[in-house]
Design a protein around this motif. Structure first.
Motif, short mmCIF file in Angstrom:
data_model
loop_
_atom_site.label_atom_id
_atom_site.label_comp_id
_atom_site.label_asym_id
_atom_site.label_seq_id
_atom_site.Cartn_x
_atom_site.Cartn_y
_atom_site.Cartn_z
N GLU A 105 0.94 -1.26 0.02
CA GLU A 105 -0.07 0.07 -0.04
C GLU A 105 0.96 1.13 0.26
N GLU A 106 0.33 2.21 -0.40
CA GLU A 106 1.04 3.43 -0.61
C GLU A 106 1.32 4.03 0.82
N PRO A 107 2.76 4.54 1.13
CA PRO A 107 3.16 5.02 2.29
C PRO A 107 2.17 6.03 2.81
N ARG A 108 2.12 6.18 4.14
CA ARG A 108 0.98 6.99 4.63
C ARG A 108 1.50 8.62 4.61
N ARG A 109 2.80 8.62 4.15
CA ARG A 109 3.46 10.12 4.06
C ARG A 109 3.01 10.67 2.75
N GLU A 110 2.53 9.69 1.83
CA GLU A 110 1.98 9.92 0.38
C GLU A 110 0.43 10.37 0.43
N TRP A 111 0.02 10.24 1.70
CA TRP A 111 -1.59 10.47 1.52
C TRP A 111 -1.86 11.99 1.65
N ILE A 112 -3.17 12.32 1.26
CA ILE A 112 -3.42 13.68 1.21
C ILE A 112 -4.77 13.87 2.09
N THR A 113 -5.17 15.20 2.61
CA THR A 113 -6.23 15.35 3.48
C THR A 113 -7.16 15.93 2.54
N PHE A 114 -8.56 15.36 2.68
CA PHE A 114 -9.86 15.71 1.90
C PHE A 114 -10.66 16.25 3.23
N ASN B 162 -18.52 -1.28 1.77
CA ASN B 162 -18.89 -2.61 1.66
C ASN B 162 -17.72 -3.32 0.93
N ASN B 163 -16.33 -2.61 0.93
CA ASN B 163 -15.20 -3.20 -0.11
C ASN B 163 -14.36 -4.05 0.71
N ASN B 164 -13.34 -4.66 0.24
CA ASN B 164 -12.74 -5.70 0.88
C ASN B 164 -11.38 -4.90 1.47
N ASN B 165 -10.83 -3.91 1.19
CA ASN B 165 -9.66 -3.43 1.40
C ASN B 165 -9.62 -2.85 2.88
N GLU B 166 -10.17 -3.79 3.89
CA GLU B 166 -10.27 -3.43 5.22
C GLU B 166 -9.23 -2.59 5.91
N LYS B 167 -7.76 -2.93 5.53
CA LYS B 167 -6.67 -2.26 6.22
C LYS B 167 -6.66 -0.58 5.74
N VAL B 168 -6.85 -0.44 4.67
CA VAL B 168 -6.94 0.96 4.11
C VAL B 168 -8.11 1.70 4.69
N LEU B 169 -9.10 0.83 4.56
CA LEU B 169 -10.42 1.82 5.02
C LEU B 169 -10.39 2.17 6.50
N VAL B 170 -9.86 1.10 7.28
CA VAL B 170 -9.76 1.40 8.74
C VAL B 170 -8.90 2.58 9.06
N HIS B 171 -7.78 2.59 8.41
CA HIS B 171 -6.84 3.87 8.49
C HIS B 171 -7.40 5.19 8.08
N ILE B 172 -8.14 4.83 6.99
CA ILE B 172 -8.75 6.35 6.51
C ILE B 172 -9.81 6.65 7.70
N MET B 173 -10.71 5.74 8.30
CA MET B 173 -11.40 6.16 8.99
C MET B 173 -11.02 6.50 10.34
N GLU B 174 -9.78 6.13 10.79
CA GLU B 174 -9.09 6.32 11.80
C GLU B 174 -8.46 7.85 11.76
N SER B 175 -8.58 8.40 10.73
CA SER B 175 -7.77 9.67 10.51
C SER B 175 -8.67 10.57 10.52
#
Length: 141
Positions: free
Chosen positions: A19-28, A124-137
């Protein structure tokens, strides 16, 4: 020679699923809250009747939000089918749900913002790890 070929194949497979490193994430920014997601994701909005709705997507996975008085509180989800975690985040009561069997249910978080306002993010998607990281942000403004 077979060992080198095997190792090369393993390295290529790992590179494809990384998965893309968290430092390359952006804020929405959604006016009342913000969240962070991989830079490949795009923000969208939908027409809501009694609430503000929209989300983010990468074309494969989608995370929806519903902000209003009637947002889903996950009251019909049980511990038989989902892991349920209730806690206080940034001063707000929350409930996070994840399916016990990946891909077999909703992944989501519900915020009780007071004054009858609620925020629900769900997928309802399967990419649970990324989705949980997003929700926790999520940060409520």
């Amino acid at each position: 020679m077979k060992a080198i070929t095997f190792l090369t194949c393993c390295c290529l497979m790992l590179a494809c699923t990384k998965e893309e490193p968290r430092r390359e994430w952006i804020t929405f920014d959604f006016d009342t809250f913000t969240l962070e997601a991989p830079s490949k994701w795009k923000q969208f909005s939908r027409q809501g009747y009694d609430s503000r709705v929209g989300g983010i997507t990468d074309g494969k996975d989608t995370l929806h939000y519903d902000y209003g008085m009637y947002s889903n509180r996950f009251t019909t989800i049980t511990s038989n089918t989902h892991f349920i975690k209730e806690e206080n985040r940034d001063g707000y009561s929350t409930k996070m749900v994840k399916p016990r069997k990946p891909g077999k249910g909703v992944i989501g978080i519900y915020y009780n913002l007071g004054n009858s306002l609620r925020l629900t993010l769900f997928s309802n998607n399967n990419n649970e790890k990324v989705l949980v990281h997003i929700m926790e942000s999520v940060k409520i403004k």
